[in-house]
Design an enzyme around this catalytic site. Structure first.
Site, PDB file in Angstrom:
ATOM      1  CG  ASP A  40      26.513  27.816  18.311  1.00 25.33           C
ATOM      2  OD1 ASP A  40      26.035  27.761  19.456  1.00 25.33           O
ATOM      3  OD2 ASP A  40      26.063  28.558  17.419  1.00 25.33           O
ATOM      4  CB  SER A  61      19.860  23.684  23.920  1.00 23.51           C
ATOM      5  OG  SER A  61      19.454  23.262  22.632  1.00 23.51           O
ATOM      6  CE  LYS A  76      23.263  26.756  17.275  1.00 26.58           C
ATOM      7  NZ  LYS A  76      22.384  27.055  18.421  1.00 26.58           N
ATOM      8  CG  ASN A 114      17.201  23.720  18.536  1.00 28.86           C
ATOM      9  OD1 ASN A 114      16.432  23.621  17.597  1.00 28.86           O
ATOM     10  ND2 ASN A 114      17.812  24.862  18.819  1.00 28.86           N
TER      11      ASN A 114
END
Length: 337
Positions: free
Chosen positions: A242, A252, A189, A254
């Protein structure tokens, strides 16, 4: 509730969020870090200003740089970035008792070996572990926002122990025996979240993100099944749950790194600015695994090209949109050449 003696290995955001929560439940909690200066800063400031700002760390939580304090603990919780897990596991191994339940909260695949974190910890400690995973930003766990996660283990009694010791009015834990599926969901993810951030940075909208997340879930499921995971796992908290939280939240790292890349920042510089970006390293590992398993992962492949081969995000998206027409549920294999 049974009172437990717990050590958290790692003083990063998620490890500290669990330490704060577990201390608030009445457990005895120790936090270990190899970085004495970081522990000194926490003692001075009463918080980790860099990784969990605004969350007060109780003086009841013991801070140590002596890993031998893992000895005799009921729970040993790893909160370590994936590329450092092996070294810490090796260092902690002599002090982890047979009765201790070992929990890992990190998400990713080890670079080079392409192994799951559960495999890495088992190789170094001889312990089967519990994987704690799911949609759980540290910033929200620490302040008691309702959160649900998975405790996955091949040993049901261990998962049940974690469920009993760590569940409370704001953290609900479900058990699962699909360790591989849960780990793949948690690792991959991050790749899709990086891509979601890139699309955000390029100014694309809701349609694009919905398509990316849906097709990204197919890629996670394809690789997970090929590696031995169960299809139903990917429809749960460690899969779609997730994925949703990581692709849509500014918590996040990412996604934040992806936004910078989409705005034209070099990928290595974006990672440097944001800090720990597991999706950057996981993209390479997942790309290599997909080749090994002969599984077609188009989004992962294009992310790899952008991160490691200097490809333009705009060109990558154009190539994804121009791929040959297929059935939605097709599980594509590479053509052997």
């Amino acid at each position: 509730m049974e009172k437990a003696d717990i050590i958290v290995l790692g003083s990063g955001g998620f490890g500290l969020s669990l330490a704060v929560m577990l201390n608030g439940m009445g457990h005895d909690v120790t936090v270990w870090s190899k970085f004495k200066a970081e522990l000194d800063d926490i003692r001075r400031d009463g918080e980790n200003k860099a990784k969990l700002p605004g969350v007060k760390i109780s003086k009841e939580i013991r801070l140590t740089d002596d890993i031998s304090e893992a000895k005799g603990k009921d729970l040993v919780i790893f909160g370590i970035p994936v590329n450092f897990v092996r070294d810490v596991a090796k260092e902690a191994a002599p002090y982890i008792d047979e009765k201790s339940v070992v929990v890992n909260t990190g998400k990713g695949l080890e670079g080079g070996s392409l192994k799951f974190i559960s495999q890495v910890i088992f190789e170094e400690t001889g312990k089967k572990i519990v994987v704690l995973t799911g949609p759980s930003h540290a910033e929200e766990v620490a302040i008691g926002m309702p959160t649900t996660v998975i405790a996955a283990s091949e040993i049901p009694a261990q998962a049940e122990y974690v469920q009993t010791v760590m569940s409370n009015s704001t953290l609900r834990i479900y058990n699962n025996d699909d360790v591989i599926g849960c780990e793949i969901g948690g690792a991959m993810k991050n790749i899709i979240a990086l891509c979601a951030g890139i699309c955000d940075g390029m100014g694309f909208g809701d349609n694009t993100k919905a398509a990316l997340m849906t097709r990204g879930m197919w890629e996670i499921t394809r690789l997970g099944i090929a590696l031995g995971g169960k299809e139903k796992t990917f429809a749960g908290l460690s899969g779609i749950g997730d994925l949703i939280v990581t692709c849509t939240s500014m918590h996040s790292r990412n996604r934040r790194a992806g936004i910078l890349i989409g705005q034209g920042v070099d990928p290595e510089e974006a990672v440097k600015q944001v800090g720990t970006v597991e999706g950057y390293f996981c993209t390479k590992a997942a790309y290599e695994l997909s080749r090994k398993c002969k599984i077609c992962l188009p989004i992962t492949e294009k992310c790899y090209d952008v991160l490691y081969n200097g490809a333009s995000p705009r060109d990558a998206i154009r190539e994804l949109m121009g791929r040959p027409k297929r059935q939605e549920s097709e599980m594509s294999l590479y053509e052997l050449k």
